[in-house]
Enzyme design. Sequence first.
Site, PDB file in Angstrom:
ATOM      1  N   ARG A 105     -49.210   3.031 -13.967  1.00  0.00           N
ATOM      2  CA  ARG A 105     -50.024   1.854 -13.709  1.00  0.00           C
ATOM      3  C   ARG A 105     -50.890   1.547 -14.919  1.00  0.00           C
ATOM      4  NH1 ARG A 105     -54.021   1.399  -8.521  1.00  0.00           N
ATOM      5  NH2 ARG A 105     -55.041   3.140  -9.563  1.00  0.00           N
ATOM      6  N   THR A 109     -54.454  -3.952 -16.281  1.00  0.00           N
ATOM      7  CA  THR A 109     -53.870  -4.992 -15.430  1.00  0.00           C
ATOM      8  C   THR A 109     -53.499  -4.481 -14.047  1.00  0.00           C
ATOM      9  OG1 THR A 109     -51.584  -4.532 -16.102  1.00  0.00           O
ATOM     10  CG2 THR A 109     -52.875  -6.022 -17.492  1.00  0.00           C
TER      11      THR A 109
END
Length: 210
Positions: A105, A109
């Site tokens: 991840r 963002t």
Amino acid sequence: MTPEVHVVTHPLVQHKLTLMREKDRSTSSFRRLLHEISMLMAYEVTREMPTQLIDIETPLERMQSPVIDGKKTVFVVIMRAGSGFLDGMLEVVPGARVGHVGLYRDPKTLGAVEYYFKMPQDMHERDAIVLDPMLATGNSALAAVERLKETHPKSIRFVSLLAAPEGLANFHARHPDVPVYTCAIDRQLNDHGYIVPGLGDAGDRIFGTK
């Protein structure tokens, strides 16, 4: 198409989930509980698995009796936390194949970035069960299933320990055809994209990295 969400409310599952949520739970205990829950969830997620009749002989006579073809099932692990689900699932369906999707991840963002993808051959003949303990923002699940669909499996189901309403909405906006199996739908995400009340970072708690 109406998205399917199955919450596994069995008392044993809910009891073990409560123990896993406790912040002082040790790494070894957390792993053991996840292993036990994954076995219990395997029974739920494979409830509709097709069977075929074979001829067998009991101590008294011959008969036809149903069996599943575990080799037609693929457990798709979203690395790294999804691997914590895998062993328990394989105890229930030992003949299953295993695929891996490597995602991380992006901290800015919160989007999913792929770094690894490996599936068995002939996915068009196989039922895929995607494993990831946390359906938080839904971005990793969304990306993994989108990539998996490129292999054209017969069916796809998604299994998580916990889900957030935001993650479910995000996931099913793109994949309304993929049923989700989870133990609980928690209240919401916090500002960092973590499920609350949740149980923290599942990967860190499984591997003892924080």
